[in-house]
Design a protein around this motif. Structure first.
Motif, PDB file in Angstrom:
ATOM      1  N   PHE A  84       0.872  -1.179   0.000  1.00 43.02           N
ATOM      2  CA  PHE A  84       0.000   0.000   0.000  1.00 43.02           C
ATOM      3  C   PHE A  84       0.899   1.216   0.000  1.00 43.02           C
ATOM      4  N   ASP A  85       0.930   1.930  -1.118  1.00 42.93           N
ATOM      5  CA  ASP A  85       1.848   3.045  -1.315  1.00 42.93           C
ATOM      6  C   ASP A  85       1.265   4.331  -0.742  1.00 42.93           C
ATOM      7  N   LEU A  86       1.726   4.714   0.430  1.00 43.09           N
ATOM      8  CA  LEU A  86       1.229   5.928   1.064  1.00 43.09           C
ATOM      9  C   LEU A  86       1.466   7.157   0.185  1.00 43.09           C
ATOM     10  N   ASP A 101       2.559   9.839   3.011  1.00 40.63           N
ATOM     11  CA  ASP A 101       3.829   9.524   3.669  1.00 40.63           C
ATOM     12  C   ASP A 101       4.453  10.769   4.290  1.00 40.63           C
ATOM     13  N   ILE A 102       4.392  11.894   3.574  1.00 48.04           N
ATOM     14  CA  ILE A 102       4.933  13.145   4.119  1.00 48.04           C
ATOM     15  C   ILE A 102       4.056  13.656   5.256  1.00 48.04           C
ATOM     16  N   GLU A 124       3.571  -2.037   5.870  1.00 44.74           N
ATOM     17  CA  GLU A 124       4.071  -1.452   7.109  1.00 44.74           C
ATOM     18  C   GLU A 124       5.198  -0.483   6.777  1.00 44.74           C
ATOM     19  N   TYR A 125       5.311   0.561   7.603  1.00 43.21           N
ATOM     20  CA  TYR A 125       6.318   1.600   7.419  1.00 43.21           C
ATOM     21  C   TYR A 125       7.014   1.854   8.755  1.00 43.21           C
ATOM     22  N   THR A 413      -5.327  13.225  11.792  1.00 43.05           N
ATOM     23  CA  THR A 413      -5.255  11.757  11.764  1.00 43.05           C
ATOM     24  C   THR A 413      -6.639  11.147  11.615  1.00 43.05           C
ATOM     25  N   LEU A 414      -7.599  11.647  12.393  1.00 34.81           N
ATOM     26  CA  LEU A 414      -8.942  11.065  12.378  1.00 34.81           C
ATOM     27  C   LEU A 414      -9.732  11.426  11.128  1.00 34.81           C
ATOM     28  N   LYS A 415      -9.555  12.650  10.622  1.00 34.51           N
ATOM     29  CA  LYS A 415     -10.408  13.116   9.528  1.00 34.51           C
ATOM     30  C   LYS A 415      -9.746  13.040   8.161  1.00 34.51           C
ATOM     31  N   GLN A 416      -8.413  12.898   8.139  1.00 39.33           N
ATOM     32  CA  GLN A 416      -7.701  12.830   6.872  1.00 39.33           C
ATOM     33  C   GLN A 416      -7.038  11.465   6.674  1.00 39.33           C
ATOM     34  N   VAL A 417      -6.136  11.121   7.571  1.00 43.79           N
ATOM     35  CA  VAL A 417      -5.307   9.930   7.380  1.00 43.79           C
ATOM     36  C   VAL A 417      -6.126   8.651   7.426  1.00 43.79           C
ATOM     37  N   ILE A 418      -6.886   8.462   8.497  1.00 41.02           N
ATOM     38  CA  ILE A 418      -7.604   7.202   8.681  1.00 41.02           C
ATOM     39  C   ILE A 418      -8.650   6.958   7.599  1.00 41.02           C
ATOM     40  N   PRO A 419      -9.557   7.914   7.319  1.00 41.41           N
ATOM     41  CA  PRO A 419     -10.532   7.657   6.250  1.00 41.41           C
ATOM     42  C   PRO A 419      -9.878   7.388   4.895  1.00 41.41           C
ATOM     43  N   THR A 420      -8.784   8.084   4.592  1.00 41.66           N
ATOM     44  CA  THR A 420      -8.117   7.888   3.305  1.00 41.66           C
ATOM     45  C   THR A 420      -7.544   6.481   3.196  1.00 41.66           C
TER      46      THR A 420
END
Length: 431
Positions: A84-86, A101-102, A124-125, A413-420
């Motif tokens: 999974f390419d972040l 990733d950034i 995993e990263y 984290t909750l509204k951008q990273v996790i849903p994406t």
């Protein structure tokens, strides 16, 4: 596990501190402490957020700790990642879009990320000198592990969550706050206790002192965490059960209830009922005081992979990868359903700044965000693990954020990273 008759006797005995330290207590690592002193880090300030980059994977070296064994080579294997390419996905910080990733590594100070689906490794990263074998201080994620342990004994009828906590810990009758709370209200952070913070802290330093969190105890009249808890007052603006107020002392008392009904130390109970059964890969290091009384609200040092494995059990109806029931299904069903008490209490708490559509129950959060309903373990410096039951996806992230309870970091984290990530993993799995 000792015989029930011993449990009953201990339950009736008023004791200070830990009455039974079964495991070897490892002392702080003085060699490590002397080395990092050159960077200005000491036992007194190691937990300051500005030191997180050096400390999070080494925290157990700063305090006494006990080791919790997996007891088994029967590991829930995480091999052959799908990938999974972040960098192929984007999220937004306040200054605009960034690749994940950034955003995660550079803006949110994340150090490790492990993504699974249906118990299988997606990717995993590891950043900042970490690896799949690196432990990471989980801080308040520890609270969820403590509650999961308690759930096993509640299901057996050994803990009645509706009873006053003083039925199990009579010492707390001296506390105006705890004396009016049930075990469930304590587990939900709705106990109605009042903590007077020490200057510059989000807690009363008498608690951290009795836990040897920053060196030797400066309050020798307090022998254990119950001694501190018995001094806790009550809120004068809300009654017990009404208000969601996140206080570590609640978790410590939930762990003491577990000890009273089992007659064992929390670390031994945890080892026997959870750590030896889920399929964890590494032993845990659980920070404690000098007597081996573990810090149930924030002292677990474990790998990100192992946090992921625990969350998998929750979204797998309480079963490990082999299908063995570890956590009671009813506990998980009740957690996901929530109730009027926890919903209304959440709306009075400070975390509504992130979202109103959530609740805190049994030391665990449940969120409804962007069409996703997920269970969440949370730690103060960005230790976040989430599991979405409907898709089988688990995202475990450990960060070294310099700000405690950073609203910007948690919100992104909750509204951008996790849903994406949830959306992206689901879409790629459907191809």
């Amino acid at each position: 596990m000792k015989k029930q008759i011993l449990s009953a006797l201990i339950g009736l005995t008023i004791v200070s501190g830990s009455a039974f330290a079964a495991k070897e207590v490892h002392k702080p690592d003085q060699n490590f402490i002397s080395v990092i002193a050159e960077a200005g880090i000491t036992q007194e300030n190691w937990d300051n957020g500005k030191n997180s980059k050096l400390i999070m994977k080494n925290a157990y070296r700063m305090t006494p700790h006990v080791e919790v064994s997996t007891r088994s080579n029967d590991v829930h294997r995480l091999e052959n990642p799908v990938g999974f390419d972040l960098a192929s996905y984007q999220g937004n910080d306040f200054d605009g879009p960034l690749s994940l990733d950034i955003l995660m590594r550079d803006r949110l100070n994340m150090e490790t990320v492990v993504i699974t689906k249906d118990g299988k490794l997606i990717d995993e990263y590891y950043w900042n000198g970490t690896s799949k074998d690196s432990t990471h201080l989980q801080m308040s994620v520890t609270k969820s592990f403590t509650s999961l342990t308690a759930s096993i004994f509640a299901a057996k009828g050994m803990i009645d969550m509706s009873k006053p906590i003083t039925d199990y810990l009579p010492e707390l009758k001296a506390s105006k706050g705890f004396s009016r709370a049930t075990v469930q209200e304590v587990a939900d952070m709705r106990s109605g206790i009042k903590i007077n913070f020490s200057e510059g802290l989000l807690w009363d330093d008498r608690m951290s002192n009795v836990q040897n969190w920053n060196g030797e105890n400066k309050y020798p009249e307090l022998k254990g965490i119950i001694d501190f808890a018995s001094l806790v007052g009550e809120r004068d603006d809300h009654g017990a059960g009404e208000y969601y107020d996140y206080q570590c002392t609640n978790t410590e008392m939930l762990a003491k209830v577990v000890e009273r009904v089992t007659g064992d130390t929390m670390s031994d109970v945890f080892e026997e009922n959870i750590w030896s059964k889920v399929g964890f890969e590494h032993d845990a290091k659980w920070m404690s005081n000098n007597d081996g009384e573990v810090i149930a609200s924030g002292g677990l040092n474990i790998t990100t992979r192992d946090v992921n494995r625990m969350m998998f059990v929750l979204i797998n109806e309480g079963k490990n990868l082999k299908g063995e029931q570890i956590i009671p299904k009813k506990f998980i069903d009740n957690l996901l359903e929530g109730d009027d008490d926890v919903r209304s209490a959440w709306l009075l708490g400070k975390e509504t700044v992130i979202t109103n559509d959530a609740w805190y129950k049994d030391q665990i959060r449940v969120f409804n965000i962007e069409g996703h309903k997920f269970i969440a373990f949370f730690g103060i410096h960005g230790q976040i693990t989430v599991g979405e039951p409907s898709t089988g996806i688990v995202i475990a992230m450990n960060s070294a954020q310099d700000e405690m309870e950073g609203i910007r970091a948690f919100g992104i984290t909750l509204k951008q990273v996790i849903p994406t990530i949830l959306k992206g993993v689901s879409a790629e799995a459907a191809k």
